[in-house]
Every structure is written in structure tokens, then in C-alpha cells.
Motif scaffolding. Structure first.
Motif, PDB file in Angstrom:
ATOM      1  N   THR A   9      -2.548   0.315  -9.170  1.00  0.00           N
ATOM      2  CA  THR A   9      -1.678  -0.718  -8.598  1.00  0.00           C
ATOM      3  C   THR A   9      -2.317  -2.096  -8.491  1.00  0.00           C
ATOM      4  N   SER A  89       2.107  -3.399  -6.551  1.00  0.00           N
ATOM      5  CA  SER A  89       2.882  -3.037  -5.363  1.00  0.00           C
ATOM      6  C   SER A  89       3.653  -4.235  -4.816  1.00  0.00           C
ATOM      7  N   PRO A 169       6.240   3.709  -8.464  1.00  0.00           N
ATOM      8  CA  PRO A 169       5.674   4.078  -7.158  1.00  0.00           C
ATOM      9  C   PRO A 169       6.061   5.495  -6.760  1.00  0.00           C
ATOM     10  N   THR A 173       4.196   6.077  -1.372  1.00  0.00           N
ATOM     11  CA  THR A 173       3.979   4.635  -1.305  1.00  0.00           C
ATOM     12  C   THR A 173       5.253   3.906  -0.895  1.00  0.00           C
ATOM     13  N   GLU A 178       4.533   0.243   0.625  1.00  0.00           N
ATOM     14  CA  GLU A 178       3.614  -0.404  -0.316  1.00  0.00           C
ATOM     15  C   GLU A 178       4.297  -0.716  -1.638  1.00  0.00           C
ATOM     16  N   GLY A 179       5.265   0.084  -2.029  1.00  0.00           N
ATOM     17  CA  GLY A 179       5.949  -0.141  -3.303  1.00  0.00           C
ATOM     18  C   GLY A 179       7.306  -0.746  -3.069  1.00  0.00           C
TER      19      GLY A 179
END
Length: 182
Positions: A9, A89, A169, A173, A178-179
Motif C-alpha cells: 500500500t 490507501s 483493499p 483494511t 485505511e482503504g
């Protein structure tokens, strides 16, 4: 520039110039000492100075101040360097580099970056690494000697592969924020 981080990522490239920073720190120190010595000498003999000697003093003091400014600016650039981070991300590319006496940060959408390119300046015998934007703009990142050409070309390939690899992702995540859900 060199590779600092490479995960699925994130990809981070960076360059610092510690030798240049050390040389500028020494130059800065010597320039400050020169200015102090000039000022002490002028203070001790101020009553004996003629007009021409005062002009000479101010010329030398100006040169010392200019050298202090250039040394401090170059020291900042050598210590902070350049850092380029591709973050899948966040879907961004972040460029951090020394700017004046501070740090400048530019953030680009990852889809706005088409890759990196190595350019050659034959008169100076230097190679430059530039970031290519889809708008056609070229953002200069770093310069290197002819001996580092292979390293720069390897970085171009690493970035190309990173940008061309699709990012999917995982559920974990996405749940962690995060994604980005597509």
C-alpha cells in the motif's frame, strides 16, 4: 534517491545529502566566526576608522551575512532532503522537500501521477529524476551523477510497477478505515 519503504500500500523514496549538510554546517560556523571577528575588530578600532575603512567593514560584514544565509539555506536543504510517498490507501502522492528555511509539502491524487522519468543534461553531465503528471507537468525531484543512472532507472521501474498494480483493499483494511471503498 533511494527506496525507503515498499509495501503493497505504500512506496516511499527519499534523498538526503548528509555530506553537503556537514560541509555547510562548517561553512556556517566559519562565517559566523568571521562576522564576530570583524565586529570585535571594528569595535576595538572604531575611533581610528576612516570613511574608507568603514566602507570596507560593511562590505565584508555584508559578504559574511550573505555567506551565513546561503550556508543556512543549503544546510536546511541537505538535512531535510526530498521524500516522495505513494500511498494507495489514501490515494495520494505526497512530495516533501526543503523550501526556503522550512519544509514544503505537496499532495497529488495518485491518479494524477503517470510515473517517474530520468532526464539527462549533457552539458552538466547530470541526470535528473522528475515526476510526470497526467497534465503534462514535470515536477523535479532530484539530481544525480552519471554513476547513479542505473539506480534512478531502477526506481522508475519500481514506481511504474507500483502504480500499475491494482489495489484491492481487504475487508480488514476497509473496516479499519485505511482503504477506500470503490
Amino acid at each position: 534517491m533511494r527506496l525507503l519503504e515498499h509495501t503493497p500500500t505504500r512506496l516511499t523514496l527519499g534523498q538526503q545529502r548528509p555530506v553537503s549538510a556537514a560541509a555547510m554546517a562548517v561553512t556556517l560556523l566559519l562565517s559566523v566566526l568571521l562576522l564576530i571577528n570583524l565586529t570585535v575588530q571594528a569595535a576595538q578600532r572604531a575611533d581610528l576608522f576612516t570613511g574608507a575603512q568603514w566602507v570596507g567593514y560593511f562590505v565584508w560584514a555584508g559578504l559574511a551575512l550573505g555567506l551565513i544565509g546561503v550556508s543556512a539555506w543549503t544546510l536546511n536543504a541537505g538535512l531535510r532532503g526530498v521524500r516522495l510517498t505513494f500511498d494507495r490507501s489514501a490515494q495520494t502522492v505526497t512530495l516533501r522537500r526543503a523550501h526556503r528555511m522550512g519544509l514544503r509539502e505537496q499532495v497529488f491524487p495518485i491518479f494524477a501521477v503517470s510515473g517517474l522519468e530520468v532526464t539527462h543534461h549533457s552539458e552538466l553531465r547530470l541526470f535528473a529524476l522528475v515526476m510526470l503528471l497526467r497534465s503534462g507537468e514535470k515536477v523535479p525531484l532530484a539530481t544525480a551523477s552519471p554513476y547513479a543512472e542505473a539506480e534512478l532507472r531502477a526506481l522508475v521501474k519500481i514506481v511504474r510497477d507500483f502504480l500499475n498494480q491494482p489495489y484491492r483493499p481487504t475487508l480488514e483494511t476497509l473496516l479499519n478505515g485505511e482503504g477506500q471503498a470503490l
